[in-house]
Design a protein around this motif. Sequence first.
Motif, PDB file in Angstrom:
ATOM      1  N   ALA A  35      -8.186  -2.081   7.817  1.00 41.48           N
ATOM      2  CA  ALA A  35      -7.000  -1.230   7.714  1.00 41.48           C
ATOM      3  C   ALA A  35      -6.895  -0.593   6.329  1.00 41.48           C
ATOM      4  O   ALA A  35      -6.567   0.589   6.203  1.00 41.48           O
ATOM      5  CB  ALA A  35      -5.743  -2.042   8.005  1.00 41.48           C
ATOM      6  N   VAL A  36      -7.200  -1.376   5.291  1.00 35.85           N
ATOM      7  CA  VAL A  36      -7.118  -0.850   3.921  1.00 35.85           C
ATOM      8  C   VAL A  36      -8.107   0.296   3.727  1.00 35.85           C
ATOM      9  O   VAL A  36      -7.778   1.343   3.159  1.00 35.85           O
ATOM     10  CB  VAL A  36      -7.386  -1.968   2.884  1.00 35.85           C
ATOM     11  CG1 VAL A  36      -7.591  -1.377   1.498  1.00 35.85           C
ATOM     12  CG2 VAL A  36      -6.222  -2.944   2.859  1.00 35.85           C
TER      13      VAL A  36
ATOM     14  N   LYS B 286      -6.935   4.109   2.954  1.00 37.88           N
ATOM     15  CA  LYS B 286      -7.339   4.813   1.737  1.00 37.88           C
ATOM     16  C   LYS B 286      -8.001   6.152   2.062  1.00 37.88           C
ATOM     17  O   LYS B 286      -7.745   7.169   1.413  1.00 37.88           O
ATOM     18  CB  LYS B 286      -8.281   3.937   0.918  1.00 37.88           C
ATOM     19  CG  LYS B 286      -7.574   2.780   0.223  1.00 37.88           C
ATOM     20  CD  LYS B 286      -8.535   1.954  -0.625  1.00 37.88           C
ATOM     21  CE  LYS B 286      -7.786   0.853  -1.376  1.00 37.88           C
ATOM     22  NZ  LYS B 286      -8.705  -0.002  -2.170  1.00 37.88           N
ATOM     23  N   GLU B 287      -8.851   6.163   3.082  1.00 38.55           N
ATOM     24  CA  GLU B 287      -9.522   7.406   3.482  1.00 38.55           C
ATOM     25  C   GLU B 287      -8.496   8.436   3.970  1.00 38.55           C
ATOM     26  O   GLU B 287      -8.554   9.609   3.594  1.00 38.55           O
ATOM     27  CB  GLU B 287     -10.539   7.122   4.592  1.00 38.55           C
ATOM     28  CG  GLU B 287     -11.295   8.364   5.049  1.00 38.55           C
ATOM     29  CD  GLU B 287     -12.285   8.075   6.158  1.00 38.55           C
ATOM     30  OE1 GLU B 287     -12.920   9.036   6.645  1.00 38.55           O
ATOM     31  OE2 GLU B 287     -12.430   6.902   6.556  1.00 38.55           O
ATOM     32  N   THR B 288      -7.560   7.985   4.782  1.00 40.21           N
ATOM     33  CA  THR B 288      -6.530   8.885   5.308  1.00 40.21           C
ATOM     34  C   THR B 288      -5.636   9.405   4.185  1.00 40.21           C
ATOM     35  O   THR B 288      -5.309  10.590   4.139  1.00 40.21           O
ATOM     36  CB  THR B 288      -5.662   8.143   6.355  1.00 40.21           C
ATOM     37  OG1 THR B 288      -6.484   7.740   7.435  1.00 40.21           O
ATOM     38  CG2 THR B 288      -4.558   9.056   6.891  1.00 40.21           C
ATOM     39  N   TYR B 289      -5.266   8.506   3.266  1.00 43.86           N
ATOM     40  CA  TYR B 289      -4.376   8.897   2.175  1.00 43.86           C
ATOM     41  C   TYR B 289      -5.041   9.933   1.264  1.00 43.86           C
ATOM     42  O   TYR B 289      -4.406  10.911   0.850  1.00 43.86           O
ATOM     43  CB  TYR B 289      -3.971   7.665   1.365  1.00 43.86           C
ATOM     44  CG  TYR B 289      -2.988   7.966   0.254  1.00 43.86           C
ATOM     45  CD1 TYR B 289      -1.745   8.532   0.524  1.00 43.86           C
ATOM     46  CD2 TYR B 289      -3.303   7.689  -1.076  1.00 43.86           C
ATOM     47  CE1 TYR B 289      -0.840   8.819  -0.487  1.00 43.86           C
ATOM     48  CE2 TYR B 289      -2.397   7.966  -2.096  1.00 43.86           C
ATOM     49  CZ  TYR B 289      -1.173   8.531  -1.787  1.00 43.86           C
ATOM     50  OH  TYR B 289      -0.286   8.819  -2.796  1.00 43.86           O
ATOM     51  N   VAL B 290      -6.322   9.730   0.966  1.00 43.56           N
ATOM     52  CA  VAL B 290      -7.048  10.699   0.126  1.00 43.56           C
ATOM     53  C   VAL B 290      -7.139  12.053   0.835  1.00 43.56           C
ATOM     54  O   VAL B 290      -6.931  13.104   0.213  1.00 43.56           O
ATOM     55  CB  VAL B 290      -8.458  10.168  -0.219  1.00 43.56           C
ATOM     56  CG1 VAL B 290      -9.323  11.281  -0.818  1.00 43.56           C
ATOM     57  CG2 VAL B 290      -8.363   9.009  -1.200  1.00 43.56           C
TER      58      VAL B 290
ATOM     59  N   ASN C 125       1.091   4.770  10.530  1.00 46.38           N
ATOM     60  CA  ASN C 125       0.664   4.123  11.780  1.00 46.38           C
ATOM     61  C   ASN C 125      -0.467   3.129  11.534  1.00 46.38           C
ATOM     62  O   ASN C 125      -0.548   2.092  12.204  1.00 46.38           O
ATOM     63  CB  ASN C 125       0.226   5.172  12.801  1.00 46.38           C
ATOM     64  CG  ASN C 125       1.400   5.921  13.399  1.00 46.38           C
ATOM     65  OD1 ASN C 125       2.522   5.422  13.383  1.00 46.38           O
ATOM     66  ND2 ASN C 125       1.158   7.109  13.913  1.00 46.38           N
ATOM     67  N   ILE C 126      -1.361   3.453  10.594  1.00 44.33           N
ATOM     68  CA  ILE C 126      -2.458   2.530  10.277  1.00 44.33           C
ATOM     69  C   ILE C 126      -1.890   1.208   9.769  1.00 44.33           C
ATOM     70  O   ILE C 126      -2.312   0.122  10.186  1.00 44.33           O
ATOM     71  CB  ILE C 126      -3.398   3.159   9.215  1.00 44.33           C
ATOM     72  CG1 ILE C 126      -4.185   4.307   9.835  1.00 44.33           C
ATOM     73  CG2 ILE C 126      -4.355   2.103   8.649  1.00 44.33           C
ATOM     74  CD1 ILE C 126      -4.971   5.133   8.835  1.00 44.33           C
ATOM     75  N   ILE C 127      -0.915   1.292   8.865  1.00 49.46           N
ATOM     76  CA  ILE C 127      -0.288   0.080   8.319  1.00 49.46           C
ATOM     77  C   ILE C 127       0.461  -0.686   9.413  1.00 49.46           C
ATOM     78  O   ILE C 127       0.337  -1.909   9.534  1.00 49.46           O
ATOM     79  CB  ILE C 127       0.676   0.442   7.174  1.00 49.46           C
ATOM     80  CG1 ILE C 127      -0.104   1.009   5.987  1.00 49.46           C
ATOM     81  CG2 ILE C 127       1.478  -0.784   6.732  1.00 49.46           C
ATOM     82  CD1 ILE C 127       0.781   1.496   4.847  1.00 49.46           C
ATOM     83  N   SER C 128       1.230   0.057  10.216  1.00 44.45           N
ATOM     84  CA  SER C 128       2.030  -0.574  11.269  1.00 44.45           C
ATOM     85  C   SER C 128       1.154  -1.305  12.287  1.00 44.45           C
ATOM     86  O   SER C 128       1.434  -2.448  12.668  1.00 44.45           O
ATOM     87  CB  SER C 128       2.875   0.490  11.970  1.00 44.45           C
ATOM     88  OG  SER C 128       3.615  -0.074  13.025  1.00 44.45           O
TER      89      SER C 128
ATOM     90  N   LEU D 217       0.826  -1.214   0.000  1.00 43.20           N
ATOM     91  CA  LEU D 217       0.000   0.000   0.000  1.00 43.20           C
ATOM     92  C   LEU D 217       0.857   1.259   0.000  1.00 43.20           C
ATOM     93  O   LEU D 217       0.445   2.304  -0.508  1.00 43.20           O
ATOM     94  CB  LEU D 217      -0.924   0.023   1.228  1.00 43.20           C
ATOM     95  CG  LEU D 217      -2.086  -0.959   1.272  1.00 43.20           C
ATOM     96  CD1 LEU D 217      -2.815  -0.845   2.604  1.00 43.20           C
ATOM     97  CD2 LEU D 217      -3.055  -0.709   0.124  1.00 43.20           C
ATOM     98  N   ALA D 218       2.039   1.165   0.589  1.00 40.97           N
ATOM     99  CA  ALA D 218       2.902   2.341   0.726  1.00 40.97           C
ATOM    100  C   ALA D 218       3.856   2.532  -0.449  1.00 40.97           C
ATOM    101  O   ALA D 218       4.542   3.554  -0.520  1.00 40.97           O
ATOM    102  CB  ALA D 218       3.717   2.231   2.023  1.00 40.97           C
TER     103      ALA D 218
END
Length: 266
Positions: free
Chosen positions: A155-156, A160-164, A130-133, A118-119
Amino acid sequence: KDAKTVEEVNKIVEDAAGKVEKVKKEASDAEKLEKKKKTYQAKLDNLVKNVTDSELKTTLSKIVDSAKADISNATSEEQMNEILTKAKNDIKNTTVEYSKNKALATKKAQLIEKLTSLADGKSLSSEALNIISQAKTDIMDASTSEDAVSIYNTAVASFKETYVNDLHTSYKEKLDALAPDASTLDDTTKTKINDTITKAKENIDKTSSEDAMKQIYDQAEKSVSLLKENSSSLDKVKEDAINELKNYTTLNTESVQKVISAYTNK
């Protein structure tokens, strides 16, 4: 060049020297950090170097690759130590779990690998990282494949929401940087530029596509650049016209100067 006293010159030189040393130190620290990252990544590779079971090694290698990606994003040796320690524990626990429940151990490793991807190629905020970790930790603690998949899916969605949202913020900050200096452009041009930026921000908020956001920004940047260029051309025309007006006559009477002043203002 603008300094008026020796003391002011000395202060400027002193400040500049301090800033140069700070830049040198930051560059040196960054170089040292990169070397440490390579050292820690080599330590991670060594954790599975002697594993003979090919299937187990493939499973454990996914954990190692994930930890190496985390090392790449680390900003201190303390973080690297934490990542290495966690990887050691995950490898130990996965090896034990593999002997008891091969399918579950393999599934966990696959999900962790997918989380790491994802990263890929993205500049992420600390919240997104932190979400991924945290998801990696929770997946390793899951007792069933169903639980692990559920954790992954949650988590996905959160990532995605945080990244957008992070992209929205980043592109809007870049748009703000296009705003004109108040002293360099006429009011009409400034208004047009600000309207362009405002509209672009609204369009940025309406999409979740990174490609679309880039296109919106690029178009806004192009439009602002053209507006600034056109304004600069107009300023040059005005300047030339005023100079021609002033040079039209050598008479320096009060009435002549009033006419020149009036039309200069126009």
